[in-house]
Each structure stands twice: as C-alpha cells, then as structure tokens.
Design a protein around this motif. Structure first.
Motif, short mmCIF file in Angstrom:
data_model
loop_
_atom_site.label_atom_id
_atom_site.label_comp_id
_atom_site.label_asym_id
_atom_site.label_seq_id
_atom_site.Cartn_x
_atom_site.Cartn_y
_atom_site.Cartn_z
N GLU A 1 -42.40 14.05 -33.49
CA GLU A 1 -41.68 14.72 -32.49
C GLU A 1 -40.36 15.27 -33.66
N LEU A 2 -40.06 16.63 -33.43
CA LEU A 2 -38.97 17.24 -34.42
C LEU A 2 -37.55 17.08 -33.40
N ASP A 3 -36.32 16.80 -34.28
CA ASP A 3 -35.22 16.95 -33.90
C ASP A 3 -34.77 18.56 -33.74
N VAL A 4 -34.75 19.03 -32.50
CA VAL A 4 -34.76 20.70 -32.84
C VAL A 4 -33.35 21.05 -31.91
N THR A 5 -33.00 22.01 -31.72
CA THR A 5 -31.82 22.52 -31.05
C THR A 5 -32.48 23.44 -29.72
N THR A 6 -33.63 23.75 -30.05
CA THR A 6 -34.17 24.55 -28.81
C THR A 6 -34.24 23.71 -27.56
N PRO A 7 -34.23 24.42 -26.32
CA PRO A 7 -34.36 23.67 -24.93
C PRO A 7 -35.69 23.29 -25.01
N PHE A 8 -36.74 23.48 -25.58
CA PHE A 8 -37.98 22.93 -25.47
C PHE A 8 -38.58 22.24 -26.81
N ARG A 9 -39.27 21.21 -26.69
CA ARG A 9 -39.67 20.32 -27.56
C ARG A 9 -40.90 20.78 -28.43
N GLN A 10 -40.43 20.28 -29.81
CA GLN A 10 -41.57 20.72 -30.95
C GLN A 10 -42.09 19.52 -31.51
N VAL A 11 -43.24 19.61 -32.24
CA VAL A 11 -43.79 18.54 -33.03
C VAL A 11 -44.55 18.97 -34.21
N ASP A 12 -44.46 18.00 -35.22
CA ASP A 12 -45.37 18.29 -36.27
C ASP A 12 -46.86 17.70 -35.84
N ALA A 13 -47.83 18.35 -36.28
CA ALA A 13 -49.18 17.91 -35.71
C ALA A 13 -50.34 18.20 -36.64
N GLU A 14 -51.14 17.58 -36.55
CA GLU A 14 -52.51 17.90 -37.36
C GLU A 14 -53.80 18.36 -36.48
N LEU A 15 -54.49 19.31 -36.76
CA LEU A 15 -55.21 19.99 -35.91
C LEU A 15 -56.71 18.95 -35.86
N ILE A 16 -57.36 18.95 -35.09
CA ILE A 16 -58.58 18.00 -34.95
C ILE A 16 -59.58 19.25 -35.01
N ALA A 17 -60.74 19.07 -36.08
CA ALA A 17 -61.66 19.72 -36.07
C ALA A 17 -62.96 19.40 -34.91
N ASP A 18 -63.11 20.37 -33.96
CA ASP A 18 -64.36 19.81 -33.02
C ASP A 18 -65.25 20.49 -33.31
N ASP A 19 -66.64 20.12 -33.04
CA ASP A 19 -67.89 20.85 -33.46
C ASP A 19 -68.12 21.66 -31.94
N GLU A 20 -67.88 23.07 -32.24
CA GLU A 20 -68.32 23.77 -31.08
C GLU A 20 -69.61 24.25 -30.61
N HIS A 21 -70.63 23.68 -31.54
CA HIS A 21 -71.91 23.91 -31.27
C HIS A 21 -72.51 22.50 -30.96
N GLU A 22 -71.77 21.53 -30.61
CA GLU A 22 -72.45 20.24 -30.65
C GLU A 22 -73.35 20.14 -29.19
N VAL A 23 -74.35 19.56 -29.07
CA VAL A 23 -75.07 19.52 -27.78
C VAL A 23 -75.56 18.17 -27.41
N LEU A 24 -75.93 17.95 -26.37
CA LEU A 24 -76.34 16.89 -25.58
C LEU A 24 -77.90 16.60 -25.65
N ALA A 25 -78.29 15.48 -25.84
CA ALA A 25 -79.66 15.03 -25.68
C ALA A 25 -80.13 15.29 -24.58
N PRO A 26 -81.41 15.86 -24.12
CA PRO A 26 -81.63 16.47 -22.63
C PRO A 26 -81.59 15.30 -21.63
N ILE A 27 -81.94 14.08 -22.02
CA ILE A 27 -81.60 13.04 -21.10
C ILE A 27 -80.21 12.64 -20.67
N GLU A 28 -79.17 12.98 -21.81
CA GLU A 28 -77.99 13.04 -21.44
C GLU A 28 -77.21 14.13 -20.43
#
Length: 203
Positions: A92-119
């Motif tokens: 989390e960053l030390d900021v002067t804004t009234p709202f909070r800010q962070v340094d973050a890393e983006l998470i790569a999700d597989d938007e085409h992931e599928v479940l097995a039919p039984i799942e």
C-alpha cells in the motif's frame, strides 16, 4: 507494476467479465470516482479484513472499468463496474489523496478455462438444491446456456455468503478449484440455514 486506486468494500467482490453496480455517496469515494473518470476510468475492488477505518486489506481484488456512470444532483454517483482482471497487492502506498492506492501485480486468468462435464453436472445439481433451500427462483434453461467461466464466477460474485467465503472464492486458483469450493460453501450454508447474513446488498 501498476498503481491501482482501490475501493475497499466488505462483502462486494468483482470478477473479470462481470458487472457490479454501486452507489457512491461518501465524499472520499466521490473524489475517487471523479479522479478515475479523469484518468482511465479504472478502480480496484477489494475487501478489507475488518470494518475498522483503515483496516488491512485482503491480498486479492479485481480491477474494474467504470462502464456506466450517472452523476446525481447531490454529488453522488451510480456506477456500473465491468470487471477486467484480478490483482494481488504488493504494497500500500503513502498518498495524500482521500482514497487509498496500492502497487499491485495483475493475475493472468484463463478466460477460456472449462470444467469437466462431471464437474459441471455436479455443480448444477448442488446449485439447484441450494436455490430450492433458499427459496430462489431461477431460469435453469438460461443457466444451462452460460459458459463455465460465466456460471462459476457469476454465482461466486452474487452468492449470499459471508465476506471471508467470498474472498476465498475470489482467491481460488483456477475454475475447477473455485467450482469445488463453491459446492462446499453451498452445502455448508445450505445446512446451516445461514445464507443471507452479511451478504452483498449492492447487486
């Protein structure tokens, strides 16, 4: 390493590809929305670990883009966030804004992931039991037409579980793990009869 303006809100989670409507009324968050609209229209939804002011944050949230905005006469906003990508807070960053800010890393999700039919079949069976027990009326034909990602993430986002359970779903690594956890939570909350305490009321 992106800098993200964050909106800490207990019980509210956002997933990539899904929408979250919000009413913004606190002055600091009205300032946050004005700032986001002047920049890239993006804010990060994340849950605080407690309701206390300035409470530590959970480590994983989701960046959303302001897809629709209504500026009200009293200075408040009605907005709709479109989920884009999960993120993990680095610091989390030390900021002067009234709202909070962070340094973050983006998470790569597989938007085409599928479940097995039984799942998929097991999930739909448990979802029907849970919906019947909670008195929810759903269009199961429409549910059946959803792809696996939209179904599992959509139910995870709107399910009336407590904030800790919703956070665990958001942090689950992969669609199969989220599906399995969702089934366990539906079974637990269904037995406990405690499906709507601390649930999200903004959706």
């Amino acid at each position: 390493m992106p800098r993200i303006t964050i909106f800490p809100l207990s019980g509210a989670v956002l997933y990539p590809g899904l929408q979250l409507p919000l009413h913004i009324f606190e002055p600091r968050y009205r300032a946050m929305i004005s700032d986001a609209l002047a920049r890239d229209r993006r804010i990060g939804m994340i849950q605080p670990q407690s309701p206390l002011e300035g409470a530590p944050l959970f480590s994983v949230g989701c960046v959303g883009r302001i897809d629709d905005v209504e500026a009200l006469d009293d200075g408040c906003f009605n907005i709709v966030l479109e989920g884009e990508q999960r993120f993990r807070i680095l610091r989390e960053l030390d900021v002067t804004t009234p709202f909070r800010q962070v340094d973050a890393e983006l998470i790569a999700d597989d938007e085409h992931e599928v479940l097995a039919p039984i799942e998929r079949a097991g999930f739909e069976r448990e979802a029907r039991r849970f919906a019947d027990a909670q008195g929810y009326a759903l269009d199961w034909d429409q549910v059946g037409r959803l792809d696996d990602v939209a179904l599992i993430n959509g139910v995870s986002q709107i399910a009336p579980f407590d904030p800790a359970a919703k956070q665990a779903l958001l942090e689950a690594s992969g669609l199969s793990a989220r599906c399995e956890l969702l089934i366990q939570l539906m079974q637990f909350f269904g037995r406990a009869g405690d499906g709507d305490e601390d649930g999200v009321t903004l959706q």
